[in-house]
Design a protein around this motif. Structure first.
Motif, PDB file in Angstrom:
ATOM      1  N   ALA A  41      -1.416   2.563  -4.034  1.00  0.00           N
ATOM      2  CA  ALA A  41      -2.771   2.274  -4.492  1.00  0.00           C
ATOM      3  C   ALA A  41      -3.503   1.377  -3.499  1.00  0.00           C
ATOM      4  CB  ALA A  41      -2.737   1.618  -5.873  1.00  0.00           C
ATOM      5  N   ASN A  42      -2.822   0.356  -3.005  1.00  0.00           N
ATOM      6  CA  ASN A  42      -3.441  -0.538  -2.018  1.00  0.00           C
ATOM      7  C   ASN A  42      -3.804   0.209  -0.748  1.00  0.00           C
ATOM      8  OD1 ASN A  42      -3.310  -2.837  -3.633  1.00  0.00           O
ATOM      9  ND2 ASN A  42      -1.300  -3.427  -2.854  1.00  0.00           N
ATOM     10  N   ARG A  43      -2.932   1.079  -0.301  1.00  0.00           N
ATOM     11  CA  ARG A  43      -3.184   1.839   0.925  1.00  0.00           C
ATOM     12  C   ARG A  43      -4.326   2.840   0.764  1.00  0.00           C
ATOM     13  NH1 ARG A  43       2.185   0.327   1.242  1.00  0.00           N
ATOM     14  NH2 ARG A  43       2.988  -0.067   3.351  1.00  0.00           N
ATOM     15  N   LEU A  44      -4.500   3.344  -0.464  1.00  0.00           N
ATOM     16  CA  LEU A  44      -5.567   4.317  -0.723  1.00  0.00           C
ATOM     17  C   LEU A  44      -6.838   3.661  -1.275  1.00  0.00           C
ATOM     18  CD1 LEU A  44      -3.520   7.237  -2.354  1.00  0.00           C
ATOM     19  CD2 LEU A  44      -4.411   7.088  -0.007  1.00  0.00           C
ATOM     20  N   ASP A  45      -6.764   2.352  -1.512  1.00  0.00           N
ATOM     21  CA  ASP A  45      -7.900   1.593  -2.043  1.00  0.00           C
ATOM     22  C   ASP A  45      -8.333   2.105  -3.418  1.00  0.00           C
ATOM     23  OD1 ASP A  45      -9.698  -0.522  -1.872  1.00  0.00           O
ATOM     24  OD2 ASP A  45     -11.276   0.729  -0.998  1.00  0.00           O
ATOM     25  N   VAL A  46      -7.337   2.327  -4.284  1.00  0.00           N
ATOM     26  CA  VAL A  46      -7.575   2.716  -5.675  1.00  0.00           C
ATOM     27  C   VAL A  46      -6.671   1.862  -6.560  1.00  0.00           C
ATOM     28  CG1 VAL A  46      -8.221   5.098  -5.124  1.00  0.00           C
ATOM     29  CG2 VAL A  46      -5.839   4.570  -5.642  1.00  0.00           C
ATOM     30  N   SER A  47      -6.812   1.989  -7.868  1.00  0.00           N
ATOM     31  CA  SER A  47      -5.950   1.235  -8.781  1.00  0.00           C
ATOM     32  C   SER A  47      -4.578   1.913  -8.907  1.00  0.00           C
ATOM     33  CB  SER A  47      -6.597   1.139 -10.160  1.00  0.00           C
ATOM     34  OG  SER A  47      -6.599   2.400 -10.792  1.00  0.00           O
ATOM     35  N   ARG A  48      -3.601   1.140  -9.346  1.00  0.00           N
ATOM     36  CA  ARG A  48      -2.275   1.688  -9.602  1.00  0.00           C
ATOM     37  C   ARG A  48      -2.360   2.736 -10.705  1.00  0.00           C
ATOM     38  NH1 ARG A  48       1.150   1.970 -13.175  1.00  0.00           N
ATOM     39  NH2 ARG A  48       0.087   0.510 -14.515  1.00  0.00           N
ATOM     40  N   LEU A  86     -10.660  10.964  -1.485  1.00  0.00           N
ATOM     41  CA  LEU A  86      -9.340  10.389  -1.743  1.00  0.00           C
ATOM     42  C   LEU A  86      -8.233  11.314  -1.233  1.00  0.00           C
ATOM     43  CD1 LEU A  86      -7.577   8.179  -2.863  1.00  0.00           C
ATOM     44  CD2 LEU A  86      -7.861   9.178  -5.145  1.00  0.00           C
ATOM     45  N   LYS A 139      -7.985  10.769   2.385  1.00  0.00           N
ATOM     46  CA  LYS A 139      -7.310   9.492   2.673  1.00  0.00           C
ATOM     47  C   LYS A 139      -5.799   9.657   2.592  1.00  0.00           C
ATOM     48  CE  LYS A 139     -10.159   5.522   1.460  1.00  0.00           C
ATOM     49  NZ  LYS A 139     -10.366   4.440   0.507  1.00  0.00           N
TER      50      LYS A 139
END
Length: 69
Positions: A20-27, A44, A47
């Motif tokens: 999630a951090n690497r894709l800039d989204v929530s878990r 996404l 990404k």
């Protein structure tokens, strides 16, 4: 939509939070995509493609059995 995110993530020993951090989204978004409850947006998907150095088609597969109308 079927996807290989869980397998690809596990191969790298990443948690859902790591991805999630690497894709800039929530878990929660990663969890929903992995379970097939949510289809990623095109940005996404791109990404994820760049992150894993795979084509979008190698990560995500359309599981619909009918043709698009």
């Amino acid at each position: 939509m079927k996807n290989r995110l869980k397998v690809l993530r596990a191969e790298r020993d990443w948690t859902q939070a790591d991805l999630a951090n690497r894709l800039d989204v929530s878990r929660q978004t990663v969890n929903a995509i992995e379970k097939g409850k949510f289809d990623p947006s095109l940005p996404l998907a791109f990404k994820a493609s760049r992150l894993f150095n795979l084509s979008i088609e190698e990560i995500f597969q359309d599981d619909s059995t009918s043709s698009a109308e």
